[in-house]
Design an enzyme around this catalytic site. Structure first.
Site, PDB file in Angstrom:
ATOM      1  N   ARG A  99      -1.642  -8.316 -21.698  1.00 58.74           N
ATOM      2  CA  ARG A  99      -3.155  -7.687 -22.408  1.00 58.74           C
ATOM      3  C   ARG A  99      -1.695  -6.406 -23.095  1.00 58.74           C
ATOM      4  O   ARG A  99      -2.554  -6.324 -24.483  1.00 58.74           O
ATOM      5  CB  ARG A  99      -4.351  -7.217 -21.486  1.00 58.74           C
ATOM      6  CG  ARG A  99      -3.955  -5.675 -20.592  1.00 58.74           C
ATOM      7  CD  ARG A  99      -5.698  -5.605 -20.660  1.00 58.74           C
ATOM      8  NE  ARG A  99      -6.502  -5.239 -21.408  1.00 58.74           N
ATOM      9  CZ  ARG A  99      -5.898  -4.399 -22.377  1.00 58.74           C
ATOM     10  NH1 ARG A  99      -4.966  -2.489 -22.095  1.00 58.74           N
ATOM     11  NH2 ARG A  99      -7.088  -3.438 -23.040  1.00 58.74           N
ATOM     12  N   ASP A 135      -7.309   2.282 -25.900  1.00 60.39           N
ATOM     13  CA  ASP A 135      -7.507   2.092 -23.988  1.00 60.39           C
ATOM     14  C   ASP A 135      -7.776   3.200 -22.906  1.00 60.39           C
ATOM     15  O   ASP A 135      -7.003   4.416 -24.093  1.00 60.39           O
ATOM     16  CB  ASP A 135      -6.185   1.262 -23.477  1.00 60.39           C
ATOM     17  CG  ASP A 135      -6.329  -0.126 -23.068  1.00 60.39           C
ATOM     18  OD1 ASP A 135      -7.479  -0.895 -23.983  1.00 60.39           O
ATOM     19  OD2 ASP A 135      -5.527  -0.727 -23.412  1.00 60.39           O
ATOM     20  N   PRO A 192       0.848  -1.073   0.022  1.00 60.89           N
ATOM     21  CA  PRO A 192       0.168  -0.247   0.277  1.00 60.89           C
ATOM     22  C   PRO A 192       0.934   1.735   0.043  1.00 60.89           C
ATOM     23  O   PRO A 192      -0.067   2.624  -0.411  1.00 60.89           O
ATOM     24  CB  PRO A 192      -0.597  -0.109   1.367  1.00 60.89           C
ATOM     25  CG  PRO A 192       0.048  -0.554   2.331  1.00 60.89           C
ATOM     26  CD  PRO A 192       0.917  -1.921   0.812  1.00 60.89           C
ATOM     27  N   GLU A 203       2.033  -8.262   8.096  1.00 65.56           N
ATOM     28  CA  GLU A 203       2.715  -6.218   8.189  1.00 65.56           C
ATOM     29  C   GLU A 203       3.376  -6.511   6.988  1.00 65.56           C
ATOM     30  O   GLU A 203       4.196  -4.824   7.151  1.00 65.56           O
ATOM     31  CB  GLU A 203       3.033  -5.494   9.237  1.00 65.56           C
ATOM     32  CG  GLU A 203       1.653  -5.660  10.778  1.00 65.56           C
ATOM     33  CD  GLU A 203       0.575  -5.095   9.713  1.00 65.56           C
ATOM     34  OE1 GLU A 203      -0.599  -5.795  10.157  1.00 65.56           O
ATOM     35  OE2 GLU A 203       0.219  -4.109   9.001  1.00 65.56           O
TER      36      GLU A 203
END
Ligand SMILES: CN1CCC[C@H](Cn2ccc3ccc(-c4n[nH]c(N)c4C#N)cc32)C1
Length: 250
Positions: free
Chosen positions: A161, A176, A92, A119
């Site tokens: 992709r 895209d 994160p 963690e």
């Protein structure tokens, strides 16, 4: 391209056996190898975590299993070719994973993913391998997950992709969202298919007009409208001159 994933939940990566990534693997365009971190533990409980130095909540993933696992994966040397691996660390606290970063990663021959749990991984592991290869610490969004495996699925699909031959022409990533060009940094507009009428709802006339220029302009305007509504932050990054050029082509 070769992808290695080291995880305590190998079954979490089963979706890499289906759909676009699964087909690319079956065609030999992608070599995906999933490794159970606990294979590099040697105690009765297959321990991979311990309490954090300095105290605090939760547990931290231990250095030794990760070091032994990564040394083993990297020892392969990928047929000892010129295949320089990069370490992909979902966290994160990482840099935002964007389409631009997906393009950069799609140009590398070998990605080694280290999705953690608890963690996170003892920092010394990342610091150790950063002396040997590029390390990308990436976040897939501003929310907190329980581990990095979901991020591996997201990054793998976004990268796969983009590989040559993985998407057929009909599914081209040329238009895209976030791809370079006039539609760069614009969200996709609405899409429609048969039947022409459904529960009293019809198809925008322009899409039935057969006038490709008008259709392209309508789609761009719809993309602009949706981007202004949902992602006004992207509007400033658009290149208005690209639209003028595109309009002249329509
Ligand atoms: C309370 N703690 C805080 C630190 C992280 C702990 C859970 N966790 C352990 C490993 C790990 C890897 C990725 C992510 C993650 N969360 N959100 C994202 N966009 C991610 C990405 N990529 C989360 C993770 C939970």
């Amino acid at each position: 391209m070769r992808l290695d994933v080291v995880t305590i939940f190998p079954e979490y990566l089963d979706p890499l056996n289906v759909s676009l990534v699964g087909k690319a693997r079956a065609r030999g365009q992608l070599d995906v190898r999933v490794h159970d971190l606990r294979a590099w533990t040697y105690d009765r409980h297959n321990t991979v975590d311990d309490t954090p130095y300095g105290g605090g909540p939760g547990m931290v993933m231990k250095t030794e299993p990760w070091g032994d696992a990564l040394d083993s994966v990297l020892a392969d040397g990928y047929e000892a070719g010129s295949h320089a691996p990069a370490l992909i660390v979902p966290t994160p606290s990482g840099r935002p994973f964007t389409q631009e970063l997906a393009v950069e990663l799609s140009e590398r021959p070998w990605l080694v993913f280290t999705p953690a749990r608890y963690e996170g991984i003892d920092r010394r592991v990342i610091d150790e391998y950063a002396t040997r290869m590029p390390v990308y610490e990436v976040s897939i969004g501003d929310y907190v997950l329980a581990g990095g495996e979901a991020a591996v699925l997201v990054v793998t699909e976004a990268v796969a992709r983009l590989l040559p031959g993985v998407l057929g022409n009909a599914e081209s990533h040329r238009d895209d969202s976030f791809a370079p060009g006039a539609m760069a940094n614009l969200l996709e507009g609405p899409v429609y298919t048969k039947p022409p009428e459904w529960r009293g709802r019809e198809i925008p006339d322009v899409l039935l007009s057969g006038h490709h220029g008008k259709i392209a302009r309508w789609r761009r305007d719809e993309a602009l409208r949706r981007t202004a509504a949902n992602r006004p932050d992207l509007i400033e990054t658009c290149d208005p001159k690209a639209f003028d050029k595109k309009d002249r082509e329509m």
